[in-house]
Every structure is written in structure tokens, then in C-alpha cells.
Design an enzyme around this catalytic site. Structure first.
Site, PDB file in Angstrom:
ATOM      1  N   ARG A 205      -3.482 -10.189   5.050  1.00  0.00           N
ATOM      2  CA  ARG A 205      -4.183 -10.256   3.725  1.00  0.00           C
ATOM      3  C   ARG A 205      -2.931  -9.645   2.825  1.00  0.00           C
ATOM      4  O   ARG A 205      -2.669  -8.493   2.879  1.00  0.00           O
ATOM      5  CB  ARG A 205      -5.273  -9.453   3.763  1.00  0.00           C
ATOM      6  CG  ARG A 205      -6.141  -9.082   2.496  1.00  0.00           C
ATOM      7  CD  ARG A 205      -7.295  -8.430   2.564  1.00  0.00           C
ATOM      8  NE  ARG A 205      -7.954  -8.513   1.061  1.00  0.00           N
ATOM      9  CZ  ARG A 205      -7.513  -7.740   0.343  1.00  0.00           C
ATOM     10  NH1 ARG A 205      -6.441  -6.772   0.356  1.00  0.00           N
ATOM     11  NH2 ARG A 205      -8.152  -7.578  -0.778  1.00  0.00           N
TER      12      ARG A 205
ATOM     13  N   LYS B 131       0.713  -1.079  -0.007  1.00  0.00           N
ATOM     14  CA  LYS B 131       0.108   0.033   0.042  1.00  0.00           C
ATOM     15  C   LYS B 131       0.885   1.206   0.016  1.00  0.00           C
ATOM     16  O   LYS B 131       2.018   1.330   0.236  1.00  0.00           O
ATOM     17  CB  LYS B 131      -0.819  -0.159   1.183  1.00  0.00           C
ATOM     18  CG  LYS B 131      -2.179  -0.857   0.948  1.00  0.00           C
ATOM     19  CD  LYS B 131      -3.207  -0.912   2.052  1.00  0.00           C
ATOM     20  CE  LYS B 131      -4.363  -1.570   1.796  1.00  0.00           C
ATOM     21  NZ  LYS B 131      -5.466  -1.604   2.741  1.00  0.00           N
TER      22      LYS B 131
END
Length: 275
Positions: free
Chosen positions: A256, A222
Site C-alpha cells: 500500500r 511512515k
């Protein structure tokens, strides 16, 4: 609290597990458009399972900041054939469905999926909580300010930790009252958060243990990782592993991740320090 029931299998989360990401969207921030045909999907999922993924999270709606909104019917057309394909190819697979729509949730569970992963925690579809109570499947609730289209406009909190804790407390109480047993929280890194907010949450992840629900962490590649380093998402694997290690030391139960093998390795190394 430490185990969840997935399709009749009890999965023990006292040892952290990895959820491999399968985006079947053309516009996801990291792997958009990569997995849109059966051969590519099967080969990627097989690799993730062999690398040690316990769950595969399938998403047909891109939730990156400013992502294009798609209709429910388009989401269904994208996702149902993939669920059928995966259940056929990997009968033991535990599929998580990344959706905020109750109708998609219902149809995917009917077709063999095991978990619902809702970025809006019921906020974008008022039928979702009742649907989860009826389906009796593990439910991942994420914290997000606004919608994927607006969330990064101007994220603002009086205190990001207490605000997110209060948000989850209310949601969990509502779900428990409906008879939902397996609830997993996800603080929503990058969803209506500044870089500072993200690191404050990562640093204080242990506090979320007070909710008596397992925690899922989604930091893989991210912008909170690659922007401070002035690199791209493609080059953020090392930073992802660093963040995973911090998350695990702060009690994360599920990672995740796009890169399953490296996430599994991070879990093994942190486990060695816990003995």
C-alpha cells in the site's frame, strides 16, 4: 489463498500487487488536503493506474497518530461522491475503502467499491464482521493497539510477533465461521508500535504466512522510516523503497503505497531474484 475476488474479477496475489493511496482528508500525515477536488482526484488516480496500481485505497478518515475524530455523516459526505466519480471515470477500477465503520463499508460497496480495509479489524464497530459476511467482499484486517487518538501513547507487548499472530488467528477464525473467504492481514506498522516493534514485525513478516492469508504492507513514508534517518516524510521515498524490498523478500502480497511507480519497480526487481 493466492487470489481474491474483487467485483467478480479474480486477482492473483502470488505476484505482489500495489494499492495506491488516495487520501481525501484534510489532515493525513503525508498528502493531507492535496486531493479534495474532482480534477486533482481524477488526475492522481489516473497517474496511479498508469503507474501500475491494481487497487486504489480511498480514505476519508485520517488515522495518523492523534488525528481528529470525524462523524460518520462527515465521512460519508466526503467519500461517496469520490467513489461515484472514480467508478464513472474508471469503470474497471478496483476501489478499496479505508474505513472502520460498517455503514460506510455498505454504502461504498453499493456504489461500486470492491474491498474494505479496516484499521480496527472490527474492533471499533461491532457490526463490521457481519456486514462483511453479508457483502462477501475481500476484507483487510489490521492490527492496532488502542485507537488512532491513543495508539502511540505507550505501545506495550509481551512479544509483538506472537501477540499480533494470536490477534489475527482469533479474528480469522471468527470471520471464517461467518463465511468470509477473502481475508488479508496487515500488521499495522506505526499503529500502536514503537520503531523497534515495527522493525521486528518487518523482519519476521514471513511468520504471518502461517495464517494462510495474503499480507498487505503499509510502510509508505511512515515515521518508522523517516525518524531514524532524521528526515521528513517528503524525503522518505528512498527509505520506503528499501522497506518495500525487505517486505517483498519476506512474502508481502500487497504494497500500500503513495508512490506507485517506485513500488511496482521494487516488485519487478525482487521478482527477478525469485526466478
Amino acid at each position: 489463498m493466492s487470489s481474491i475476488n474483487c467485483n467478480g474479477k479474480l486477482i492473483d496475489l502470488s505476484t505482489p500487487k500495489v494499492m495506491g493511496i488516495l487520501n481525501i482528508t484534510p489532515d493525513s500525515f503525508f498528502d493531507g488536503g492535496k486531493y479534495t477536488n474532482a480534477t486533482a482526484i481524477i488526475s492522481q488516480v489516473e497517474k496511479m493506474i498508469l503507474d501500475g496500481a491494481t487497487f486504489i485505497d480511498v480514505g476519508a478518515y485520517s488515522s495518523r497518530p492523534g488525528a481528529k475524530h470525524i462523524s460518520e455523516s462527515e465521512e460519508l459526505q466526503r467519500i461517496i461522491p469520490v467513489i461515484k466519480l472514480l467508478v464513472h471515470e474508471f469503470p474497471e477500477i478496483l476501489i478499496s475503502i479505508d474505513t472502520f465503520r460498517s455503514e460506510i463499508a455498505s454504502q461504498c460497496i453499493e456504489n461500486g467499491a470492491a474491498i474494505i480495509n479496516d484499521i480496527s479489524a472490527g474492533k471499533l464497530d461491532t457490526n463490521m464482521f457481519a456486514t462483511i459476511a453479508k457483502l462477501q467482499v475481500p476484507y483487510i484486517i489490521m492490527h492496532m493497539q488502542g485507537t488512532p487518538q491513543t495508539m502511540q501513547n505507550n505501545p506495550n507487548y509481551s512479544n509483538v510477533i506472537t501477540d499480533v499472530l494470536h490477534y489475527f488467528s482469533a479474528k480469522i477464525a471468527e470471520l471464517r465461521a461467518l463465511g468470509v473467504h477473502d481475508i488479508i492481514t496487515d500488521v499495522g506498522f506505526g499503529f500502536g508500535k514503537t520503531i523497534e516493534h515495527n522493525y521486528e514485525l518487518l523482519n519476521n513478516l514471513k511468520l504471518f504466512k502461517n495464517l494462510n492469508a495474503p499480507t498487505l504492507v503499509g510502510v509508505s513514508r511512515k515515521s518508522m522510516l523517516y525518524k531514524p534517518l532524521e528526515i521528513s516524510a517528503e524525503k522518505a521515498l528512498n527509505a520506503t523503497t528499501s522497506a518495500h524490498t525487505i517486505a517483498l523478500q519476506n512474502g508481502a502480497n500487497i504494497l500500500r503505497a503513495h508512490d506507485v511507480k517506485e513500488a511496482v519497480e521494487a516488485i519487478k526487481i525482487v521478482e527477478l531474484t525469485n526466478n
